[in-house]
Design a protein around this motif. Structure first.
Motif, PDB file in Angstrom:
ATOM      1  N   ASP A 118       0.766  -1.174  -0.019  1.00  7.39           N
ATOM      2  CA  ASP A 118      -0.025   0.154  -0.138  1.00  7.39           C
ATOM      3  C   ASP A 118       0.945   1.150   0.058  1.00  7.39           C
ATOM      4  O   ASP A 118       1.455   1.602   1.005  1.00  7.39           O
ATOM      5  N   THR A 119       1.034   1.953  -1.166  1.00  8.46           N
ATOM      6  CA  THR A 119       1.723   2.921  -1.528  1.00  8.46           C
ATOM      7  C   THR A 119       1.438   4.288  -0.586  1.00  8.46           C
ATOM      8  O   THR A 119       2.165   5.270  -0.277  1.00  8.46           O
ATOM      9  N   SER A 120       0.069   4.266   0.058  1.00  9.62           N
ATOM     10  CA  SER A 120      -0.325   5.440   0.983  1.00  9.62           C
ATOM     11  C   SER A 120       0.153   5.158   2.490  1.00  9.62           C
ATOM     12  O   SER A 120      -0.006   6.250   2.981  1.00  9.62           O
ATOM     13  N   VAL A 121       0.738   4.151   2.493  1.00 11.30           N
ATOM     14  CA  VAL A 121       1.200   3.989   4.055  1.00 11.30           C
ATOM     15  C   VAL A 121       2.875   4.283   4.036  1.00 11.30           C
ATOM     16  O   VAL A 121       3.472   4.150   3.109  1.00 11.30           O
ATOM     17  N   PRO A 122       3.127   4.782   4.953  1.00 15.54           N
ATOM     18  CA  PRO A 122       4.615   5.253   5.085  1.00 15.54           C
ATOM     19  C   PRO A 122       5.329   4.175   4.962  1.00 15.54           C
ATOM     20  O   PRO A 122       5.205   3.276   5.296  1.00 15.54           O
ATOM     21  N   LEU A 123       6.584   4.634   4.114  1.00 13.39           N
ATOM     22  CA  LEU A 123       7.672   3.636   3.893  1.00 13.39           C
ATOM     23  C   LEU A 123       8.154   2.964   5.173  1.00 13.39           C
ATOM     24  O   LEU A 123       8.266   1.672   5.055  1.00 13.39           O
ATOM     25  N   SER A 124       8.456   3.452   6.255  1.00 11.69           N
ATOM     26  CA  SER A 124       8.904   3.042   7.335  1.00 11.69           C
ATOM     27  C   SER A 124       8.026   1.552   7.851  1.00 11.69           C
ATOM     28  O   SER A 124       8.345   0.482   8.311  1.00 11.69           O
ATOM     29  N   ILE A 125       6.554   1.859   7.798  1.00 13.18           N
ATOM     30  CA  ILE A 125       5.714   0.804   8.176  1.00 13.18           C
ATOM     31  C   ILE A 125       5.390  -0.262   6.986  1.00 13.18           C
ATOM     32  O   ILE A 125       5.377  -1.412   7.312  1.00 13.18           O
ATOM     33  N   ARG A 126       5.719   0.272   5.752  1.00 11.60           N
ATOM     34  CA  ARG A 126       5.739  -0.812   4.821  1.00 11.60           C
ATOM     35  C   ARG A 126       6.597  -1.864   4.863  1.00 11.60           C
ATOM     36  O   ARG A 126       6.530  -2.826   4.597  1.00 11.60           O
ATOM     37  N   GLU A 127       8.089  -1.305   5.289  1.00 14.22           N
ATOM     38  CA  GLU A 127       9.181  -2.177   5.490  1.00 14.22           C
ATOM     39  C   GLU A 127       9.016  -3.048   6.688  1.00 14.22           C
ATOM     40  O   GLU A 127       9.488  -4.066   6.747  1.00 14.22           O
ATOM     41  N   MET A 128       8.466  -2.620   7.829  1.00 15.14           N
ATOM     42  CA  MET A 128       8.212  -3.458   9.001  1.00 15.14           C
ATOM     43  C   MET A 128       6.984  -4.427   8.510  1.00 15.14           C
ATOM     44  O   MET A 128       7.441  -5.395   8.854  1.00 15.14           O
ATOM     45  N   ALA A 129       6.123  -3.938   7.828  1.00 16.19           N
ATOM     46  CA  ALA A 129       5.192  -5.243   7.427  1.00 16.19           C
ATOM     47  C   ALA A 129       5.922  -6.343   6.493  1.00 16.19           C
ATOM     48  O   ALA A 129       5.571  -7.328   6.660  1.00 16.19           O
ATOM     49  N   ARG A 130       6.745  -6.025   5.697  1.00 14.06           N
ATOM     50  CA  ARG A 130       7.616  -6.888   4.902  1.00 14.06           C
ATOM     51  C   ARG A 130       8.532  -7.653   5.886  1.00 14.06           C
ATOM     52  O   ARG A 130       8.458  -8.902   5.909  1.00 14.06           O
ATOM     53  N   LEU A 131       9.077  -7.300   6.761  1.00 12.86           N
ATOM     54  CA  LEU A 131       9.690  -8.160   7.923  1.00 12.86           C
ATOM     55  C   LEU A 131       8.894  -8.791   8.632  1.00 12.86           C
ATOM     56  O   LEU A 131       9.266 -10.141   8.836  1.00 12.86           O
ATOM     57  N   ARG A 132       7.777  -8.230   9.168  1.00 15.46           N
ATOM     58  CA  ARG A 132       6.735  -9.214   9.771  1.00 15.46           C
ATOM     59  C   ARG A 132       6.455 -10.509   9.059  1.00 15.46           C
ATOM     60  O   ARG A 132       6.230 -11.364   9.534  1.00 15.46           O
TER      61      ARG A 132
END
Length: 221
Positions: A123-137
Motif C-alpha cells: 500500500d503506497t499510501s502507507v509510510p515507507l517505514s511501516i511498509r518495510e516493517m510489514a515486509r519484515l513481519r
C-alpha cells in the motif's frame, strides 16, 4: 490667531482629511483582513478540537482491541480492529491492519497473516517505514511457514548497511537459510549480524549462538 496656530490647525485638518481618505480606501480591506484572521483562527481551533477528539476515540478503540487480545477475546479484538480500519483516524487504521495480521498469525492462520502484512507492504499510501516493517513481519512468519525464497523476496532489500531493520532482516534470512540446510549462507548472515557494531545486544547473542552451533556441527564448510 498667530501664524503658528493657523498652520497647526491647517496641518491637523489636512491630516484628518488624509486619514479619512485612507480609511475610505483601505478600511474595508483592513476590516476584511481582520475578519479573515478571526474566521481562520476559529476554523483552526474547531478543526484541532475535532481532530483531537477523533484521534482520542481511535486511540481508545485501539487500546480496547489490545486489551481484548491479551484477554483471549480474539473475535472481539478482530471486530474492534475492523471498526478501526474502517473508521479510524490518523495512523490507527494501518496500525489496526498490522495488529489484525498479528492476531491471525497467533491464531494459526499463517496464510492470512502473511496476506495481511503483504497488503500493508504493498500500500503506497502507507509510510515507507511501516511498509518495510510489514515486509519484515511477513518474513518472520515465513521463516517457519514458507521457503527461503519467500523470505528473501520480502526482506533481502532490507539487509543493506543503511537500513535500520537490517539486523532483524538478516536474522530472518539466516534462520530461513539454516532451516533449508543452506548452512554456509546462514553462517555468512550470522557473521554479518555479529560484526555490525549497531546490532542490538540480544540479537547479537542469538547470532553468536547460531554461529557456534553451525561451526560446531561442521555444517558451514
Amino acid at each position: 490667531m498667530s501664524d503658528d496656530s493657523f498652520f497647526r490647525e491647517v496641518s491637523s485638518e489636512l491630516r484628518q482629511d488624509k486619514a479619512k481618505d485612507l480609511w475610505k480606501r483601505f478600511g474595508p480591506i483592513m476590516i476584511g483582513g481582520a475578519a479573515a484572521i478571526v474566521i481562520a483562527t476559529a476554523a483552526y481551533v474547531a478543526w484541532d478540537h475535532w481532530s483531537t477528539n477523533r484521534a482520542n476515540v481511535s486511540g481508545d478503540i485501539y487500546l480496547q482491541a489490545l486489551s481484548q487480545a491479551r484477554e483471549g477475546q480474539t473475535e472481539e479484538a478482530k471486530a474492534s480492529l475492523a471498526q478501526l480500519e474502517a473508521d479510524g483516524y490518523g495512523a490507527y487504521p494501518v496500525l489496526a491492519r498490522m495488529r489484525a495480521a498479528t492476531l491471525l498469525a497467533q491464531s494459526g492462520d499463517y496464510a492470512g497473516a502473511i496476506a495481511g502484512f503483504d497488503s500493508v507492504a504493498a500500500d503506497t499510501s502507507v509510510p515507507l517505514s511501516i511498509r518495510e516493517m510489514a515486509r519484515l513481519r511477513a518474513a518472520l512468519v515465513l521463516v517457519d511457514h514458507g521457503s527461503y525464497a519467500d523470505v528473501a523476496q520480502r526482506v533481502e532489500t532490507l539487509t543493506s548497511d543503511t537500513n535500520t531493520l537490517r539486523h532483524s532482516a538478516r536474522e530472518a534470512l539466516a534462520l530461513s537459510a539454516w532451516g533449508e540446510g543452506r548452512f554456509a549462507d546462514a553462517a555468512t548472515l550470522f557473521t554479518q549480524i555479529t560484526e555490525d557494531e549497531a546490532t542490538p545486544l540480544n540479537l547479537r547473542r542469538r547470532a553468536e549462538l547460531m554461529s557456534e552451533l553451525i561451526r560446531g556441527s561442521g555444517s558451514a564448510s
